[in-house]
Design a protein around this motif. Sequence first.
Motif, PDB file in Angstrom:
ATOM      1  N   GLY A   3       0.913   4.191  -2.729  1.00 39.45           N
ATOM      2  CA  GLY A   3       0.843   5.579  -2.278  1.00 39.45           C
ATOM      3  C   GLY A   3      -0.469   6.237  -2.645  1.00 39.45           C
ATOM      4  O   GLY A   3      -1.546   5.650  -2.507  1.00 39.45           O
ATOM      5  N   ASN A   4      -0.362   7.481  -3.153  1.00 33.43           N
ATOM      6  CA  ASN A   4      -1.556   8.251  -3.518  1.00 33.43           C
ATOM      7  C   ASN A   4      -1.815   8.195  -5.016  1.00 33.43           C
ATOM      8  O   ASN A   4      -2.331   9.158  -5.607  1.00 33.43           O
ATOM      9  N   ALA A   5      -1.430   7.085  -5.654  1.00 31.58           N
ATOM     10  CA  ALA A   5      -1.631   6.951  -7.097  1.00 31.58           C
ATOM     11  C   ALA A   5      -3.110   7.079  -7.453  1.00 31.58           C
ATOM     12  O   ALA A   5      -3.971   6.565  -6.743  1.00 31.58           O
ATOM     13  N   ASN A   6      -3.372   7.796  -8.528  1.00 31.04           N
ATOM     14  CA  ASN A   6      -4.751   7.989  -8.984  1.00 31.04           C
ATOM     15  C   ASN A   6      -5.174   6.767  -9.794  1.00 31.04           C
ATOM     16  O   ASN A   6      -4.881   6.653 -10.976  1.00 31.04           O
ATOM     17  N   ASN A  39       0.827  -1.209   0.000  1.00 32.16           N
ATOM     18  CA  ASN A  39       0.000   0.000   0.000  1.00 32.16           C
ATOM     19  C   ASN A  39       0.860   1.258   0.000  1.00 32.16           C
ATOM     20  O   ASN A  39       0.502   2.269  -0.618  1.00 32.16           O
ATOM     21  N   GLN A  88       5.312  15.293   9.226  1.00 33.17           N
ATOM     22  CA  GLN A  88       3.984  14.693   9.092  1.00 33.17           C
ATOM     23  C   GLN A  88       3.312  14.519  10.445  1.00 33.17           C
ATOM     24  O   GLN A  88       2.107  14.728  10.582  1.00 33.17           O
TER      25      GLN A  88
END
Length: 284
Positions: free
Chosen positions: A47-50, A43, A107
């Motif tokens: 990451g934040n892949a579209n 995961n 973060q």
Amino acid sequence: MVYRGHITSLVCMALLLAGCDKEPEGQVAAVVNGDEITLQEINAEIGNANIPAGTDTKDVQRAALQRIVERRLLAHSAREDGLDKTPEYLIRSRQIDDALLVQLLGQRAEKSFQVPDQQAINKYMADNPSMFAGRKMYIVDRIQFGLPSDMSQLKSLESAHSMAEVATRLNNLGIKFERGPAKMDSAQLGQQRLDQILALPDGEPFVIPENGMVTVAVITGESPIAGNGAEMAALATQALRRNALTTSLEERLKQARAKAEVKYQPEFAPKKNAGSLGTGTAKK
């Protein structure tokens, strides 16, 4: 009698066999030479892949897992070649570790920040019109050159009152530069810097040293940049959170410096009262 070398070999063999006995199950998606690859790692790889709608999530995870497996195998080959013992690896590894820890520190700090309320957002936009209602694109006549190793060379620019004078003095110093028209977004300049620039007499150069480059310029034209209320509020929220993060990290750095013992060789010690050519006019 069993020699120490034999004992070490037996221990290593036992560990290797133990690793080979590991099975991919539960949160473990694969085992490579005894090294587990977890769903959490997969995961993180994604990451934040579209991911397009309708895409099979398992297909995406499988592809990510294969990338990790291949990377892990090549890394294993590199270790077999002894690359993990080289000075270059050790230095780069330290750099990456430090950067990652600083990122994680940031973060963690961000998670503790409260979402700014509307009053704070409105005040920030009012205090920084260059980023919002008064945002403009400036056309400038710009000279750019690399930051010289001897900053004292730039002292001669302090009494230059035109771009022609700046160019002449740089030529006399043997400093190569590029000159031409360019654009500057007032939102990127920042309100304080823009206020300093706009306070200069017409035609007076301003200087911006940044990211290893020096920019000397004068404004020759401008045009407004429109933005709707929702966009501006979102930008203000981001800016407030970014400022809060900067303040938090600066405070942690201040605390760390107060507790740390840092020793320098004399030639590498920071210069006392070391100044830098700041934003503003070339004239002092």
